[in-house]
Motif scaffolding. Sequence first.
Motif, mmCIF file in Angstrom:
data_model
loop_
_atom_site.group_PDB
_atom_site.id
_atom_site.type_symbol
_atom_site.label_atom_id
_atom_site.label_comp_id
_atom_site.label_asym_id
_atom_site.label_seq_id
_atom_site.Cartn_x
_atom_site.Cartn_y
_atom_site.Cartn_z
ATOM 1 N N CYS A 188 58.317 -15.510 47.025
ATOM 2 C CA CYS A 188 59.664 -15.387 46.460
ATOM 3 C C CYS A 188 59.571 -15.285 44.938
ATOM 4 O O CYS A 188 58.916 -16.115 44.296
ATOM 5 N N ILE A 189 60.199 -14.273 44.388
ATOM 6 C CA ILE A 189 60.339 -14.140 42.936
ATOM 7 C C ILE A 189 61.799 -14.409 42.606
ATOM 8 O O ILE A 189 62.692 -13.774 43.161
ATOM 9 N N THR A 190 62.035 -15.364 41.716
ATOM 10 C CA THR A 190 63.407 -15.705 41.347
ATOM 11 C C THR A 190 63.655 -15.366 39.881
ATOM 12 O O THR A 190 62.909 -15.823 39.002
ATOM 13 N N VAL A 191 64.691 -14.573 39.647
ATOM 14 C CA VAL A 191 65.113 -14.231 38.287
ATOM 15 C C VAL A 191 66.343 -15.074 37.962
ATOM 16 O O VAL A 191 67.350 -15.017 38.679
ATOM 17 N N TYR A 192 66.239 -15.858 36.906
ATOM 18 C CA TYR A 192 67.339 -16.712 36.457
ATOM 19 C C TYR A 192 68.010 -16.086 35.241
ATOM 20 O O TYR A 192 67.334 -15.766 34.257
ATOM 21 N N ILE A 193 69.328 -15.932 35.307
ATOM 22 C CA ILE A 193 70.111 -15.487 34.153
ATOM 23 C C ILE A 193 71.117 -16.600 33.871
ATOM 24 O O ILE A 193 72.252 -16.594 34.359
ATOM 25 N N PRO A 194 70.688 -17.608 33.112
ATOM 26 C CA PRO A 194 71.525 -18.803 32.934
ATOM 27 C C PRO A 194 72.704 -18.570 32.000
ATOM 28 O O PRO A 194 72.642 -17.721 31.094
ATOM 29 N N LYS A 195 73.752 -19.316 32.228
ATOM 30 C CA LYS A 195 74.917 -19.273 31.343
ATOM 31 C C LYS A 195 74.517 -19.696 29.941
ATOM 32 O O LYS A 195 75.008 -19.149 28.953
ATOM 33 N N GLU A 196 73.629 -20.675 29.850
ATOM 34 C CA GLU A 196 73.079 -21.128 28.574
ATOM 35 C C GLU A 196 71.567 -21.210 28.712
ATOM 36 O O GLU A 196 71.059 -21.856 29.617
ATOM 37 N N GLY A 197 70.847 -20.572 27.799
ATOM 38 C CA GLY A 197 69.395 -20.567 27.874
ATOM 39 C C GLY A 197 68.862 -19.166 28.038
ATOM 40 O O GLY A 197 69.621 -18.189 28.173
ATOM 41 N N ILE A 198 67.561 -19.041 28.049
ATOM 42 C CA ILE A 198 66.883 -17.748 28.086
ATOM 43 C C ILE A 198 66.643 -17.319 29.531
ATOM 44 O O ILE A 198 66.135 -18.109 30.338
ATOM 45 N N PRO A 199 66.983 -16.083 29.891
ATOM 46 C CA PRO A 199 66.641 -15.599 31.234
ATOM 47 C C PRO A 199 65.133 -15.670 31.469
ATOM 48 O O PRO A 199 64.335 -15.488 30.537
ATOM 49 N N HIS A 200 64.743 -15.935 32.708
ATOM 50 C CA HIS A 200 63.319 -16.053 33.002
ATOM 51 C C HIS A 200 63.044 -15.773 34.466
ATOM 52 O O HIS A 200 63.962 -15.754 35.298
ATOM 53 N N VAL A 201 61.766 -15.537 34.764
ATOM 54 C CA VAL A 201 61.365 -15.232 36.136
ATOM 55 C C VAL A 201 60.326 -16.249 36.592
ATOM 56 O O VAL A 201 59.392 -16.585 35.860
ATOM 57 N N ASN A 202 60.509 -16.743 37.802
ATOM 58 C CA ASN A 202 59.627 -17.721 38.417
ATOM 59 C C ASN A 202 58.953 -17.066 39.615
ATOM 60 O O ASN A 202 59.633 -16.638 40.551
ATOM 61 N N ILE A 203 57.633 -16.960 39.571
ATOM 62 C CA ILE A 203 56.881 -16.379 40.692
ATOM 63 C C ILE A 203 56.491 -17.543 41.578
ATOM 64 O O ILE A 203 55.582 -18.319 41.280
#
Length: 370
Positions: A167-182
């Motif tokens: 699972c690859i999860t892309v986070y686009i947070p309301k506050e903070g830097i977008p990031h990807v978790n492998i």
Amino acid sequence: MIRVCQLVIVFTITWFTLAGVLQAEGYLTSIGQGADQIPVVVVKGTPYEMGKQQGKLIKADATEMVHSLMKKVQTAEPERCSNASLDAAWKSIAPHTDPRFKEELRGFAEGTGMSLKLLQRAHAMPVVMDYSCSSIAAWGAATRDGHLYQTRNLDWSMELGAQDFPCITVYIPKEGIPHVNITFAGFIGANTGMNAKGIVLSEMGDSPGKEYPFDINGVHFTTLFRQVMYDADGLEQAIDIFKNAKRMKKYHYVVGDGVHLRAVKMLAHAPDLVIWGDNDPKDELAPAVMKNLVYQDEGRGAFQPLQKVYGKIGAPEMIDIACKIPIKGGNILDVVYDATALELWVSYAEKQEEAYQRPFVHFKLKDYLK
């Protein structure tokens, strides 16, 4: 005829409105084909909202992975991974864990329908376990285009079957830097990852099983990595987060910055923290060091192949070297990052075929940030 047109217009507006809502709430897609297909989850909002979205989108896989993993781990390690042991581990790390992580886990429980207690135990499991890995970072004169490339080999246990739930999860947070978790479906901690500012993270475990029970009064790296990806917009800020954290156990970290083109290796044997830059004569691997390059291969022979391709390193060369240095028999995940272009190539093991034996699939973070 006019009424039909009006209905079509109303339907079209309604459809686009709903589509916009669904898009805003996250979505599930994939990269790769056939046996190499990897789910990609994109979530947006507050930590709780992102956790709940992800939980709903991968509910079946996450539930199966967590239940299967817990059963296998508790069968293999009945004392170390008992409910009582994992509850104690979570209690120990919780005060030092980023509140955003705990909120996301609460949302993930809501989205999947699994109990928060079960998910806390699953996320405490790496805290009491031991494993080894490797990483290389190269940039500037060492690479063909000046970009920063970094590897991450995750060597753990093929028998536990986490690799069957990629699972690859892309986070686009309301506050903070977008990031990807492998990662793996059901696990929101980060063994590796990259944020939209080009900060990329790798880890190598140094705590041998003979040192169990470990001193675990601190933050585990899988939650600390998420904090770094949320907050660090450059290498110095990332280093400060590591310095200021109450860390636990013994690890090596490689932290790269694809924008400012620099990386460091850390010897993080808590509470100590030793940081080496490139070509450092004090590096533990000196004199086997080079300019614009840091690495930790645990003695598995990365230096000579790196010398051969120095100045010409790109993704194919990094993939080739990464596939030469895993711990064979337990290589469940390999990732090669281009942190300058915000791209990566990833290979998950499948069944008993290890990651280094399988094709790498290309992923572009920018495609999901539009």
